[in-house]
Design a protein around this motif. Structure first.
Motif, PDB file in Angstrom:
ATOM      1  N   LEU A   1       0.820  -1.212   0.000  1.00  0.00           N
ATOM      2  CA  LEU A   1       0.000   0.000   0.000  1.00  0.00           C
ATOM      3  C   LEU A   1       0.853   1.262   0.000  1.00  0.00           C
ATOM      4  CD1 LEU A   1      -2.853   1.157   0.073  1.00  0.00           C
ATOM      5  CD2 LEU A   1      -2.709   1.103   2.578  1.00  0.00           C
ATOM      6  N   THR A   2       1.973   1.256   0.735  1.00  0.00           N
ATOM      7  CA  THR A   2       2.813   2.455   0.777  1.00  0.00           C
ATOM      8  C   THR A   2       3.343   2.804  -0.606  1.00  0.00           C
ATOM      9  OG1 THR A   2       3.466   1.964   3.061  1.00  0.00           O
ATOM     10  CG2 THR A   2       4.857   3.488   1.818  1.00  0.00           C
ATOM     11  N   GLY A   3       3.836   1.816  -1.328  1.00  0.00           N
ATOM     12  CA  GLY A   3       4.304   2.069  -2.680  1.00  0.00           C
ATOM     13  C   GLY A   3       3.175   2.498  -3.606  1.00  0.00           C
ATOM     14  N   ALA A   4       2.005   1.882  -3.460  1.00  0.00           N
ATOM     15  CA  ALA A   4       0.864   2.278  -4.288  1.00  0.00           C
ATOM     16  C   ALA A   4       0.441   3.712  -4.000  1.00  0.00           C
ATOM     17  CB  ALA A   4      -0.297   1.314  -4.044  1.00  0.00           C
TER      18      ALA A   4
ATOM     19  N   VAL B   1     -10.298  10.396 -13.416  1.00  0.00           N
ATOM     20  CA  VAL B   1     -10.061   9.014 -13.818  1.00  0.00           C
ATOM     21  C   VAL B   1     -11.264   8.161 -13.447  1.00  0.00           C
ATOM     22  CG1 VAL B   1      -8.916   8.373 -11.647  1.00  0.00           C
ATOM     23  CG2 VAL B   1      -8.390   7.128 -13.739  1.00  0.00           C
ATOM     24  N   GLU B   2     -11.623   7.236 -14.354  1.00  0.00           N
ATOM     25  CA  GLU B   2     -12.721   6.308 -14.119  1.00  0.00           C
ATOM     26  C   GLU B   2     -12.241   4.885 -13.859  1.00  0.00           C
ATOM     27  OE1 GLU B   2     -14.933   6.943 -17.759  1.00  0.00           O
ATOM     28  OE2 GLU B   2     -16.508   7.943 -16.614  1.00  0.00           O
ATOM     29  N   ARG B   3     -11.029   4.575 -14.319  1.00  0.00           N
ATOM     30  CA  ARG B   3     -10.518   3.211 -14.139  1.00  0.00           C
ATOM     31  C   ARG B   3      -9.002   3.250 -14.099  1.00  0.00           C
ATOM     32  NH1 ARG B   3      -9.807  -1.171 -17.895  1.00  0.00           N
ATOM     33  NH2 ARG B   3     -10.498   0.243 -19.549  1.00  0.00           N
ATOM     34  N   ILE B   4      -8.426   2.597 -13.109  1.00  0.00           N
ATOM     35  CA  ILE B   4      -6.975   2.512 -12.979  1.00  0.00           C
ATOM     36  C   ILE B   4      -6.589   1.044 -12.849  1.00  0.00           C
ATOM     37  CG2 ILE B   4      -6.768   4.789 -11.895  1.00  0.00           C
ATOM     38  CD1 ILE B   4      -6.407   3.370  -9.212  1.00  0.00           C
ATOM     39  N   THR B   5      -5.335   0.761 -13.175  1.00  0.00           N
ATOM     40  CA  THR B   5      -4.805  -0.599 -13.026  1.00  0.00           C
ATOM     41  C   THR B   5      -3.458  -0.518 -12.320  1.00  0.00           C
ATOM     42  OG1 THR B   5      -5.912  -1.412 -14.999  1.00  0.00           O
ATOM     43  CG2 THR B   5      -4.027  -2.663 -14.216  1.00  0.00           C
ATOM     44  N   LEU B   6      -3.340  -1.251 -11.224  1.00  0.00           N
ATOM     45  CA  LEU B   6      -2.080  -1.385 -10.500  1.00  0.00           C
ATOM     46  C   LEU B   6      -1.473  -2.728 -10.887  1.00  0.00           C
ATOM     47  CD1 LEU B   6      -0.175  -0.208  -8.277  1.00  0.00           C
ATOM     48  CD2 LEU B   6      -1.447  -1.616  -6.641  1.00  0.00           C
ATOM     49  N   ASN B   7      -0.338  -2.683 -11.561  1.00  0.00           N
ATOM     50  CA  ASN B   7       0.336  -3.901 -12.002  1.00  0.00           C
ATOM     51  C   ASN B   7       1.418  -4.291 -10.996  1.00  0.00           C
ATOM     52  OD1 ASN B   7      -0.983  -4.363 -14.570  1.00  0.00           O
ATOM     53  ND2 ASN B   7       0.003  -2.479 -15.252  1.00  0.00           N
ATOM     54  N   LEU B   8       1.364  -5.515 -10.513  1.00  0.00           N
ATOM     55  CA  LEU B   8       2.344  -6.038  -9.569  1.00  0.00           C
ATOM     56  C   LEU B   8       3.377  -6.835 -10.352  1.00  0.00           C
ATOM     57  CD1 LEU B   8      -0.110  -7.332  -6.804  1.00  0.00           C
ATOM     58  CD2 LEU B   8       0.656  -4.995  -7.259  1.00  0.00           C
TER      59      LEU B   8
ATOM     60  N   VAL C   1      -6.678   5.612  -2.714  1.00  0.00           N
ATOM     61  CA  VAL C   1      -5.863   4.837  -1.774  1.00  0.00           C
ATOM     62  C   VAL C   1      -6.754   3.935  -0.921  1.00  0.00           C
ATOM     63  CG1 VAL C   1      -4.357   5.014   0.245  1.00  0.00           C
ATOM     64  CG2 VAL C   1      -3.963   6.477  -1.733  1.00  0.00           C
ATOM     65  N   ARG C   2      -7.914   4.432  -0.523  1.00  0.00           N
ATOM     66  CA  ARG C   2      -8.819   3.612   0.290  1.00  0.00           C
ATOM     67  C   ARG C   2      -9.307   2.400  -0.501  1.00  0.00           C
ATOM     68  NH1 ARG C   2     -11.422   7.533   2.269  1.00  0.00           N
ATOM     69  NH2 ARG C   2     -13.111   7.645   0.756  1.00  0.00           N
ATOM     70  N   LEU C   3      -9.625   2.594  -1.775  1.00  0.00           N
ATOM     71  CA  LEU C   3     -10.059   1.462  -2.594  1.00  0.00           C
ATOM     72  C   LEU C   3      -8.930   0.453  -2.804  1.00  0.00           C
ATOM     73  CD1 LEU C   3     -12.167   3.306  -5.317  1.00  0.00           C
ATOM     74  CD2 LEU C   3     -12.982   2.123  -3.281  1.00  0.00           C
ATOM     75  N   LEU C   4      -7.719   0.957  -3.046  1.00  0.00           N
ATOM     76  CA  LEU C   4      -6.579   0.055  -3.213  1.00  0.00           C
ATOM     77  C   LEU C   4      -6.298  -0.719  -1.926  1.00  0.00           C
ATOM     78  CD1 LEU C   4      -4.145   2.236  -5.332  1.00  0.00           C
ATOM     79  CD2 LEU C   4      -5.202   0.089  -6.021  1.00  0.00           C
ATOM     80  N   LYS C   5      -6.485  -0.081  -0.802  1.00  0.00           N
ATOM     81  CA  LYS C   5      -6.265  -0.772   0.477  1.00  0.00           C
ATOM     82  C   LYS C   5      -7.218  -1.951   0.623  1.00  0.00           C
ATOM     83  CE  LYS C   5      -6.235   0.009   5.473  1.00  0.00           C
ATOM     84  NZ  LYS C   5      -6.420   1.012   6.564  1.00  0.00           N
ATOM     85  N   GLU C   6      -8.477  -1.750   0.259  1.00  0.00           N
ATOM     86  CA  GLU C   6      -9.455  -2.841   0.352  1.00  0.00           C
ATOM     87  C   GLU C   6      -9.104  -3.980  -0.605  1.00  0.00           C
ATOM     88  OE1 GLU C   6     -11.810  -3.192   2.455  1.00  0.00           O
ATOM     89  OE2 GLU C   6     -11.740  -1.225   3.417  1.00  0.00           O
ATOM     90  N   ARG C   7      -8.713  -3.642  -1.827  1.00  0.00           N
ATOM     91  CA  ARG C   7      -8.396  -4.685  -2.799  1.00  0.00           C
ATOM     92  C   ARG C   7      -7.121  -5.437  -2.435  1.00  0.00           C
ATOM     93  NH1 ARG C   7     -10.547  -4.522  -7.877  1.00  0.00           N
ATOM     94  NH2 ARG C   7      -9.340  -6.440  -8.139  1.00  0.00           N
ATOM     95  N   LEU C   8      -6.098  -4.712  -1.982  1.00  0.00           N
ATOM     96  CA  LEU C   8      -4.851  -5.381  -1.613  1.00  0.00           C
ATOM     97  C   LEU C   8      -5.035  -6.292  -0.406  1.00  0.00           C
ATOM     98  CD1 LEU C   8      -2.303  -2.466  -2.121  1.00  0.00           C
ATOM     99  CD2 LEU C   8      -2.513  -4.531  -3.502  1.00  0.00           C
ATOM    100  N   ALA C   9      -5.921  -5.903   0.509  1.00  0.00           N
ATOM    101  CA  ALA C   9      -6.161  -6.744   1.688  1.00  0.00           C
ATOM    102  C   ALA C   9      -6.776  -8.082   1.308  1.00  0.00           C
ATOM    103  CB  ALA C   9      -7.057  -5.995   2.678  1.00  0.00           C
TER     104      ALA C   9
END
Length: 493
Positions: A249-252, A270-277, A306-314
């Motif tokens: 999450l910190t890096g994201a 933005v309507e849609r983002i993609t975080l690639n690992l 960031v809140r949405l990414l936190k939920e998805r990463l969890a």
């Protein structure tokens, strides 16, 4: 009012190029085989700035040595500049790892200089850097104050006083002549300004005088502003192999801050983002793992993303360690203007409700948060479909309505997913108790193009006075003596 923020990043090489930098590790950054920076543990062992590599290894044999990488340093500085574009489009890169921001037009929007400086510092910490921040009515004045950690000066008079107290070696054009200035007793910028200008120009050149005049407001300043790229795609190389998704999450967050600055500079949402690992390369190379976030409403705020990414990463389980991150903005649209309504909507705005839906989708999954999609069909079980809340419903589908005579007829609050066949007792349908018809029949006959249905719907009342929506199925082609079948299709509130 013209006001500038100067942001100096003196420890940029330490934090960017020392992956294992910590208080309990002897880490050293080298440039041309000499020490450029050292961690507290290395300094405690006797390592000093300017020491050669051999001396470092003699004092600290287990020290981790890192070569400075100017290309990555410039990349990190550009990342900071991109994130700061959310506060003003007028950001420029100055000498010695310093950024200058013209924030005169942004003060009211962000609640004043104190609050704005606090937000800039918070963003800088979230990006993983430390720096010295200053404010001044001139850009060069802010640069000089930031280089010497001399604080803020909001008025021209206070700026002159602060600048006059700075050492004479602060301006870069004056440093080659530091010995000469010391020899004639010129120790501060105030002393330098009192020297005869023709002699100072002959001795030190015109650049020094131009810098002083610009800092003290006697010369106009021109800069080349940082231009954001046409598309956004940011990468981050992690310091170690990460095996748990929630530790990303910190890096994201660092990447999202850059995205926020880019969106504000481009006036986009933005309507849609993609975080690639990114995973291991080479023989055991694996394709990146994408984490896609679709938004119900376009946004340009980092807190919500960031809140949405936190939920998805969890909820994400990694199949392989992660060594890098990449963020892409795939679907964009123009930034919406602020609402023109005088009074706020009760219960929050539509944007607030959409953010709640997005948070639920991130936590529960898209298949578990649905919305109604009306269909132009007389059959009750087909008059509506449930689709993910993030799916865009066409305006024609939203406008799909039955004729006025049908709209006026009663419909139950709870429609069963599948009708329940009812027992017959004394020639009356039975559901817990005998049902008594409380309305005239409503005939629905449709579906001739696929599966024809002919039904007579009634509102039925039980002995407990509960109301039910039942129908009698008419079997087309059967004899007159055929026993009709009754079904329960809905319950009234």
């Amino acid at each position: 009012m013209r006001l500038w923020i100067g942001l100096c990043l003196p420890q940029l090489p330490l934090e960017v190029f020392s992956p294992h930098w910590s208080a309990d590790a002897g880490s050293v950054v080298l440039e041309q085989e000499r020490v450029l920076a050292a961690s507290p543990a290395a300094r405690a062992a006797g390592v000093q700035i300017g020491m050669r590599r051999g001396g470092v290894l003699m004092l600290e044999p287990d020290a981790r040595l890192h070569e400075r990488d100017p290309a990555r340093e410039a990349e990190a500085l550009n990342a900071v500049a991109l994130a700061l574009l959310q506060y003003t489009p007028l950001v420029t890169l100055a000498e010695e790892a310093t950024l200058l921001m013209d924030i005169g037009a942004s003060l009211r929007l962000f609640g004043g200089i104190r609050r704005l400086c606090s937000r800039v510092r918070a963003n800088l910490r979230a990006l993983g850097f430390t720096g010295h921040l200053s404010c001044a009515p001139t850009a060069r004045g802010a640069w000089l104050l930031a280089r010497r950690r001399a604080g803020r000066a909001l008025k021209m008079a206070s700026l002159v006083r602060r600048l006059d107290r700075l050492p004479a070696s602060t301006p870069p054009p004056a440093r080659p002549f530091a010995g000469w200035f010391e020899g004639i007793g010129c120790f501060t910028l105030g002393d330098m300004r009192r020297l005869p200008r023709p002699g100072l120009q002959r001795r030190c050149g015109r650049p020094l005088l131009d810098l002083l005049d610009a800092a003290y407001g006697a010369l106009p300043e021109l800069f080349e502003w940082i231009e954001p790229p046409e598309t956004f795609h940011a990468r981050l190389e992690l310091f170690d192999r990460i095996e748990h998704a929630d530790a990303l999450l910190t890096g994201a967050h660092r990447l999202v801050l850059q995205l926020t600055g880019w969106l504000c500079a481009r006036q986009l949402a933005v309507e849609r983002i993609t975080l690639n690992l990114a995973h291991e390369r080479g023989r055991v190379a694996r394709a990146p793992t994408p984490i896609e976030i679709a938004l119900a409403e376009p946004t340009w705020r980092d807190e919500h993303l960031v809140r949405l990414l936190k939920e998805r990463l969890a909820k994400t389980v990694l199949d392989a360690p992660v060594i890098g991150l990449g963020l892409q903005a795939l679907q964009l649209q123009a930034m919406a203007p602020p609402s023109e309504s005088l009074f706020p909507e009760p219960g929050g705005t539509e944007e607030d409700r959409n953010r709640v839906f997005e948070l639920l989708v991130a936590r529960l999954g898209a298949d578990n948060v649905l919305q109604a999609a009306p269909q132009a069909d007389y059959r009750p079980e087909l008059a509506n479909a449930w689709v993910p809340v993030q799916q865009k419903i066409r305006a024609s589908a939203r406008a799909a309505q039955m004729p006025p005579d049908v709209q006026s007829l009663p419909r139950p609050v709870w429609l069963l997913a599948k009708p329940i066949a009812l027992l017959m007792r004394d020639h009356r349908p039975f559901y817990g108790s005998p049902l008594k018809m409380a309305s005239n029949p409503e005939r629905i006959e449709a579906g001739w193009w696929s599966e024809s249905q002919t039904r007579d719907y009634f509102i039925a009342e039980g002995q407990d006075h509960a109301l039910y929506w039942v129908y009698r199925e008419r079997i087309v082609g059967s004899g007159e003596d055929a026993e009709p079948r009754w079904f329960l299709h809905g319950l009234f509130g």
